[in-house]
Each structure stands twice: as structure tokens, then as C-alpha cells.
Design a protein around this motif. Structure first.
Motif, PDB file in Angstrom:
ATOM      1  N   ASP A  30       0.804  -1.218   0.000  1.00 24.91           N
ATOM      2  CA  ASP A  30       0.000   0.000   0.000  1.00 24.91           C
ATOM      3  C   ASP A  30       0.844   1.278   0.000  1.00 24.91           C
ATOM      4  OD1 ASP A  30      -2.951  -0.914   1.974  1.00 24.91           O
ATOM      5  OD2 ASP A  30      -2.250  -1.497  -0.014  1.00 24.91           O
ATOM      6  N   ASP A  31       2.117   1.169   0.290  1.00 23.86           N
ATOM      7  CA  ASP A  31       2.957   2.359   0.437  1.00 23.86           C
ATOM      8  C   ASP A  31       3.448   2.929  -0.887  1.00 23.86           C
ATOM      9  OD1 ASP A  31       4.682   1.499   3.569  1.00 23.86           O
ATOM     10  OD2 ASP A  31       2.669   2.276   3.151  1.00 23.86           O
ATOM     11  N   TYR A  32       3.319   2.146  -1.977  1.00 20.22           N
ATOM     12  CA  TYR A  32       3.928   2.578  -3.236  1.00 20.22           C
ATOM     13  C   TYR A  32       3.022   2.287  -4.428  1.00 20.22           C
ATOM     14  CZ  TYR A  32       7.988   2.260  -0.181  1.00 20.22           C
ATOM     15  OH  TYR A  32       8.854   2.378   0.876  1.00 20.22           O
ATOM     16  N   ALA A  33       2.997   3.225  -5.340  1.00 18.15           N
ATOM     17  CA  ALA A  33       2.368   2.932  -6.620  1.00 18.15           C
ATOM     18  C   ALA A  33       3.189   1.868  -7.349  1.00 18.15           C
ATOM     19  CB  ALA A  33       2.287   4.193  -7.475  1.00 18.15           C
ATOM     20  N   ILE A  34       2.501   0.995  -8.063  1.00 20.37           N
ATOM     21  CA  ILE A  34       3.153  -0.066  -8.822  1.00 20.37           C
ATOM     22  C   ILE A  34       2.930   0.182 -10.307  1.00 20.37           C
ATOM     23  CG2 ILE A  34       3.269  -2.540  -9.298  1.00 20.37           C
ATOM     24  CD1 ILE A  34       4.240  -1.798  -6.505  1.00 20.37           C
ATOM     25  N   TYR A  95       8.468  -5.062 -17.211  1.00 17.70           N
ATOM     26  CA  TYR A  95       8.956  -4.919 -15.846  1.00 17.70           C
ATOM     27  C   TYR A  95       7.863  -4.332 -14.959  1.00 17.70           C
ATOM     28  CZ  TYR A  95      13.543  -5.019 -18.171  1.00 17.70           C
ATOM     29  OH  TYR A  95      14.636  -5.363 -18.921  1.00 17.70           O
ATOM     30  N   CYS A  96       7.837  -4.750 -13.707  1.00 13.33           N
ATOM     31  CA  CYS A  96       7.046  -4.024 -12.737  1.00 13.33           C
ATOM     32  C   CYS A  96       8.007  -3.293 -11.798  1.00 13.33           C
ATOM     33  CB  CYS A  96       6.095  -4.929 -11.959  1.00 13.33           C
ATOM     34  SG  CYS A  96       6.864  -6.181 -10.913  1.00 13.33           S
ATOM     35  N   ALA A  97       7.511  -2.210 -11.240  1.00 14.42           N
ATOM     36  CA  ALA A  97       8.348  -1.382 -10.389  1.00 14.42           C
ATOM     37  C   ALA A  97       7.494  -0.727  -9.312  1.00 14.42           C
ATOM     38  CB  ALA A  97       9.051  -0.313 -11.214  1.00 14.42           C
ATOM     39  N   ALA A  98       8.101  -0.477  -8.181  1.00 13.73           N
ATOM     40  CA  ALA A  98       7.464   0.263  -7.096  1.00 13.73           C
ATOM     41  C   ALA A  98       8.021   1.679  -7.092  1.00 13.73           C
ATOM     42  CB  ALA A  98       7.729  -0.419  -5.759  1.00 13.73           C
ATOM     43  N   ASP A  99       7.118   2.646  -7.140  1.00 13.63           N
ATOM     44  CA  ASP A  99       7.527   4.057  -7.130  1.00 13.63           C
ATOM     45  C   ASP A  99       7.848   4.473  -5.695  1.00 13.63           C
ATOM     46  OD1 ASP A  99       7.803   6.796  -7.276  1.00 13.63           O
ATOM     47  OD2 ASP A  99       6.047   7.106  -8.533  1.00 13.63           O
ATOM     48  N   LEU A 100       9.137   4.601  -5.397  1.00 15.13           N
ATOM     49  CA  LEU A 100       9.550   4.877  -4.025  1.00 15.13           C
ATOM     50  C   LEU A 100       9.225   6.307  -3.597  1.00 15.13           C
ATOM     51  CD1 LEU A 100      12.956   2.981  -3.967  1.00 15.13           C
ATOM     52  CD2 LEU A 100      10.663   2.146  -3.430  1.00 15.13           C
ATOM     53  N   ALA A 101       8.846   7.150  -4.546  1.00 10.31           N
ATOM     54  CA  ALA A 101       8.566   8.550  -4.221  1.00 10.31           C
ATOM     55  C   ALA A 101       7.071   8.830  -4.063  1.00 10.31           C
ATOM     56  CB  ALA A 101       9.149   9.454  -5.291  1.00 10.31           C
ATOM     57  N   HIS A 102       6.217   7.935  -4.546  1.00  3.50           N
ATOM     58  CA  HIS A 102       4.782   8.224  -4.555  1.00  3.50           C
ATOM     59  C   HIS A 102       3.955   6.978  -4.244  1.00  3.50           C
ATOM     60  CE1 HIS A 102       6.630  11.168  -7.343  1.00  3.50           C
ATOM     61  NE2 HIS A 102       5.862  12.010  -6.681  1.00  3.50           N
TER      62      HIS A 102
END
Length: 128
Positions: A30-34, A95-102
Motif C-alpha cells: 500500500d505504500d507505493y504505486a506499482i 517490468y514491474c516497479a514500485a515508485d519509491l517517491a509516490h
């Protein structure tokens, strides 16, 4: 340690479908947009979809809108990318990624993650 692992890629004929999975661990989803990104040879990396786990909101690139859907398995820390009506130009490494800023996706514009944790990718080939 944050981990994102993609799976579900493969060879599919034009017009076919695939479902990619992004299995996450080591962080609170829940902490990061994927986001889902693809890279084809000779082409710029393209963000195709973004999923906000907190509220389930999504955002798509125009190139895939209406054909791709991203969602979450609520019982697992997994995000999916359902791809339908696939075209040869959809081929590439996804690729999937977690946006550490948002924690939330942008609601418009390009899907870009400037500070992110990335998976290793899964190959999608669209060919007859």
C-alpha cells in the motif's frame, strides 16, 4: 529487502491475451504505486500502466488503454497486468516497479518512476 518478481510472459499470437504477475515482498504494498513498463529493442522504455494499491486507482498509456488492465490480488501481495488483443508492437520485456517517491499514480501524462525498485522482467513475444 524489497523484491518484485514478474512472471507470466511468453509467446502469444496477435489478438491473443496474457496475464503478467508481479509478486512483491519486503515492503508494504500500500505504500507505493506499482507500475508496468516495457522495453523493446531499439525503443525507449514505456510506462504502460500504473496501479495505486491504496485505492485501486489506475492509469494507462494511450497505447494500451482499453486493452490492458492492472489489478491486485487482495489476498496476496501481487499485482497483475491483464493484456488482451495483443499486437506485435506490444512485444518486449515487461517490468514491474514500485515508485519509491509516490504512493499513488499520476492521473494523467506519462507513466514515469524516477526513484523506483525494479523487477528483472519477463519477456512477451507477439508473433504468428
Amino acid at each position: 529487502q524489497m523484491q518484485l518478481v514478474e512472471s507470466g510472459g511468453g509467446l502469444v499470437q496477435p489478438g491473443g491475451s496474457l496475464r503478467l504477475s508481479c509478486t512483491t515482498s519486503g515492503f508494504i504494498l500500500d505504500d507505493y504505486a506499482i507500475g508496468w513498463f516495457r522495453q523493446a529493442p531499439g525503443k525507449e522504455q514505456e510506462g504502460v500502466a500504473c496501479f495505486s494499491p491504496r485505492d485501486g486507482s489506475t492509469h494507462y498509456a494511450d497505447s494500451v488503454k482499453g486493452r490492458f488492465t492492472t489489478s491486485r490480488d487482495n489476498s496476496k501481495d501481487t499485482v497483475f497486468l491483464q493484456m488482451s488483443d495483443l499486437k506485435p508492437e506490444d512485444a518486449g520485456i515487461y517490468y514491474c516497479a514500485a515508485d519509491l517517491a509516490h504512493p499513488q499514480c499520476s492521473v494523467e501524462g506519462r507513466i514515469d518512476f524516477y526513484v523506483a525498485s525494479w523487477g528483472r522482467g519477463t519477456q512477451v513475444t507477439v508473433s504468428s
